[in-house]
Design an enzyme around this catalytic site. Structure first.
Site, PDB file in Angstrom:
ATOM      1  N   ASP A 190     -12.264 -20.812 -24.602  1.00 34.67           N
ATOM      2  CA  ASP A 190     -11.162 -21.351 -23.797  1.00 34.67           C
ATOM      3  C   ASP A 190     -11.534 -22.794 -23.498  1.00 34.67           C
ATOM      4  O   ASP A 190     -12.439 -23.055 -22.698  1.00 34.67           O
ATOM      5  CB  ASP A 190     -10.986 -20.550 -22.511  1.00 34.67           C
ATOM      6  CG  ASP A 190      -9.787 -21.001 -21.677  1.00 34.67           C
ATOM      7  OD1 ASP A 190      -9.332 -22.153 -21.878  1.00 34.67           O
ATOM      8  OD2 ASP A 190      -9.310 -20.233 -20.838  1.00 34.67           O
ATOM      9  N   HIS A 191     -10.844 -23.748 -24.125  1.00 34.62           N
ATOM     10  CA  HIS A 191     -11.289 -25.140 -24.038  1.00 34.62           C
ATOM     11  C   HIS A 191     -11.231 -25.681 -22.615  1.00 34.62           C
ATOM     12  O   HIS A 191     -11.906 -26.661 -22.294  1.00 34.62           O
ATOM     13  CB  HIS A 191     -10.460 -26.029 -24.973  1.00 34.62           C
ATOM     14  CG  HIS A 191      -9.024 -26.174 -24.583  1.00 34.62           C
ATOM     15  ND1 HIS A 191      -8.038 -25.333 -25.028  1.00 34.62           N
ATOM     16  CD2 HIS A 191      -8.412 -27.080 -23.779  1.00 34.62           C
ATOM     17  CE1 HIS A 191      -6.880 -25.702 -24.519  1.00 34.62           C
ATOM     18  NE2 HIS A 191      -7.067 -26.758 -23.762  1.00 34.62           N
ATOM     19  N   HIS A 253      -6.334 -19.490 -19.241  1.00 31.72           N
ATOM     20  CA  HIS A 253      -6.652 -20.684 -18.459  1.00 31.72           C
ATOM     21  C   HIS A 253      -6.598 -20.428 -16.955  1.00 31.72           C
ATOM     22  O   HIS A 253      -7.562 -20.696 -16.227  1.00 31.72           O
ATOM     23  CB  HIS A 253      -5.665 -21.811 -18.795  1.00 31.72           C
ATOM     24  CG  HIS A 253      -5.739 -22.293 -20.206  1.00 31.72           C
ATOM     25  ND1 HIS A 253      -6.859 -22.162 -20.984  1.00 31.72           N
ATOM     26  CD2 HIS A 253      -4.827 -22.936 -20.982  1.00 31.72           C
ATOM     27  CE1 HIS A 253      -6.633 -22.683 -22.173  1.00 31.72           C
ATOM     28  NE2 HIS A 253      -5.410 -23.158 -22.196  1.00 31.72           N
TER      29      HIS A 253
END
Length: 503
Positions: A190-191, A253
């Site tokens: 998950d960037h 996110h």
């Protein structure tokens, strides 16, 4: 990631980085520039090989030219571009269908040759920069070709989001990957968690004695998490029409931010200790009943508006979007965590496209103190203290407090104390993937989702997916481009005597 403040980080293990979907935007815009940033900071081993796998019948020479062009476009640091140019001779390309055994058999032979040529000790990082439908089939083919076997070195698989499109599909994907890989070989990326400010949430909470004692329902009134985008769907209609704002952003996110801000202190910062507490927090979140979905969640879809003398179209007018689409581009929800720390504290989450500003931030609003001392002045105008942690852009921390206005009279005015990461640490511009790629090579899974965390996240949103699927929206589109979403989003908080906060 940089070696700032005199702290030297160990060099990652030598390895081959195999990127499936190497011809896509993710590779040229983010993955390759991130590797170059790591290289300029001396965090990568000189024993490194890069293998791009794609459908096109290209060559290694053409792939190197592709990487060279991406350096010019997407790598702003001269040192990173220099490292990238020097590393181009370590880049190789293999064309073919990643869902068929032929490519994987060729890949096995190429890796054996590269392991000798670049002395990478048999270590391989497989990065799936592909559509989600390819995740399980590619890993299954890697398993059949014996490329997941760790007899001659470590083998790890990086999986991009979305990890499933509902609870059942996430469970199925976990089972399919678990049939081939051990859980400690799977890195669900998950960037957002690669951003320094997100990682700093742990340090901020647990390294400062003034905050953790008041981090509970006795002092905190409510918590807000906002992830807002100014852009529309752009060229992602094919994906977005099957996903929508809720699936696209909330189980990953927003829930990652929620778990970091609300979890209990871990026993240590070891990966599983941190992830145990995050999973425990997600397990504690109250699951909405179908009736509560109607009162605790809001969905919206943007409509046309003139912004800065330009007409922005309806979502339904975007290329590739169904003219009668019921896909939401905005989602807001109110959740409760009925445990000892958070009993009675609402958590408001929202995310959407075509909103007024691009921002990701967490705001913690504290309860008002007794204001008896200020009854003779404008006590009703004294606002509560708010702590805001901004993830992007302009990463920083804001604290709103009341202060006396200079002069003979007792008048209170809000002032803001502000800390900027860029000003304090001179953080070099990065892609957000540097830390995550480095952690994969170092076998540090702290910032990656575990299988149970993925399923817990989906289990929270599944009731909303079910109700929204059963009841088609009657008012879409219902918010103008460059507004803060449908009026029902404001009403969600107004019913509780609250309002959304944006610094």
């Amino acid at each position: 990631m940089s070696q700032a403040a005199g702290v030297a980080h160990p060099t990652a293990d030598g390895c081959s980085v195999v990127i499936f979907g190497a011809g896509g935007d993710l590779t040229k815009r983010l993955l390759w520039p991130a590797l170059c940033n790591l290289g300029k900071d001396n965090l990568l081993s000189k024993q490194l090989a890069i293998v791009g796998c794609g459908r096109s019948n290209s060559s290694s020479a053409a792939f190197r030219q592709h990487l060279q062009r991406s350096l010019t476009q997407f790598s702003p640091h001269a040192a990173a571009r220099k490292w990238g140019r020097q590393a181009l001779n370590q880049a190789h390309y293999l064309g073919g269908d990643a869902l068929q055994p032929a490519l994987h058999n060729q890949l096995g032979k190429l890796l054996q040759r590269l392991h000798k040529q670049h002395s990478v000790l048999g270590n391989v990082l497989f990065y799936l920069a592909t559509p989600p439908s390819c995740f399980a089939p590619i890993v299954q083919q890697l398993g059949k070709a014996g490329l997941i076997d760790q007899k001659s070195g470590w083998r790890r698989v990086v999986v991009e989001k979305p990890f499933g499109h509902d609870l059942a599909s996430a469970q199925q994907l976990n089972e399919q990957l678990a049939a081939i890989c051990h859980e400690d070989q799977i890195f669900r990326i998950d960037h957002y968690l690669g951003k320094e400010t997100v990682q700093n949430l742990l340090a901020f909470r647990f390294a400062n004695g003034i905050f953790e004692p008041i981090w509970n329902h006795r002092y905190i009134d409510h918590v807000q998490i906002t992830v807002a985008e100014t852009l529309g769907v752009q060229q992602r209609a094919a994906y977005y029409e099957t996903a929508g704002a809720l699936r696209d952003m909330v189980p990953n996110h927003l829930f990652q931010l929620l778990s970091l801000i609300a979890m209990e202190p871990p026993n240590s910062f070891a990966a599983n200790d941190v992830r145990d507490e995050k999973a425990k927090l997600l397990r504690a979140v109250h699951r909405l009943s179908p009736e509560q979905v109607l009162t605790h969640s809001v969905r919206g879809q943007y409509c046309a508006a003139v912004v800065d003398n330009a007409t922005l179209p309806d979502y339904r007018q975007e290329p590739g979007v169904d003219p009668q689409s019921a896909t939401e581009t905005f989602a807001a929800l109110k959740l409760f965590i009925p445990n000892w720390r958070w009993a009675g504290v609402p958590f408001y989450l929202r995310t959407g496209k075509r909103l007024p500003k691009r921002v990701t931030e967490i705001s913690i609003q504290f309860k008002k103190p007794p204001l008896l001392l200020f009854e003779h002045i404008q006590a009703t105008n004294i606002l509560p203290n708010v702590l805001t942690i901004r993830i992007q852009p302009q990463e920083g921390i804001w604290l709103r407090v009341g202060a006396k206005v200079p002069g003979p009279a007792m008048r209170i005015q809000d002032v803001t104390m502000h800390f900027s990461y860029q000003e304090q640490f001179r953080i070099p511009t990065g892609t957000g993937y540097e830390t995550l790629l480095y952690d994969c090579m170092m076998n540090d899974a702290t910032l990656f989702q575990r299988d149970d965390m993925v399923q817990l996240g989906w289990s929270i949103v599944q009731p909303m997916l079910d109700v929204w699927h059963a009841l088609s929206p009657r008012d879409f589109p219902n918010y103008a481009c460059s507004s803060w979403g449908p009026k029902e989003s404001d009403e969600l908080l107004a019913r509780d005597g609250r309002q959304w906060i944006v610094i």
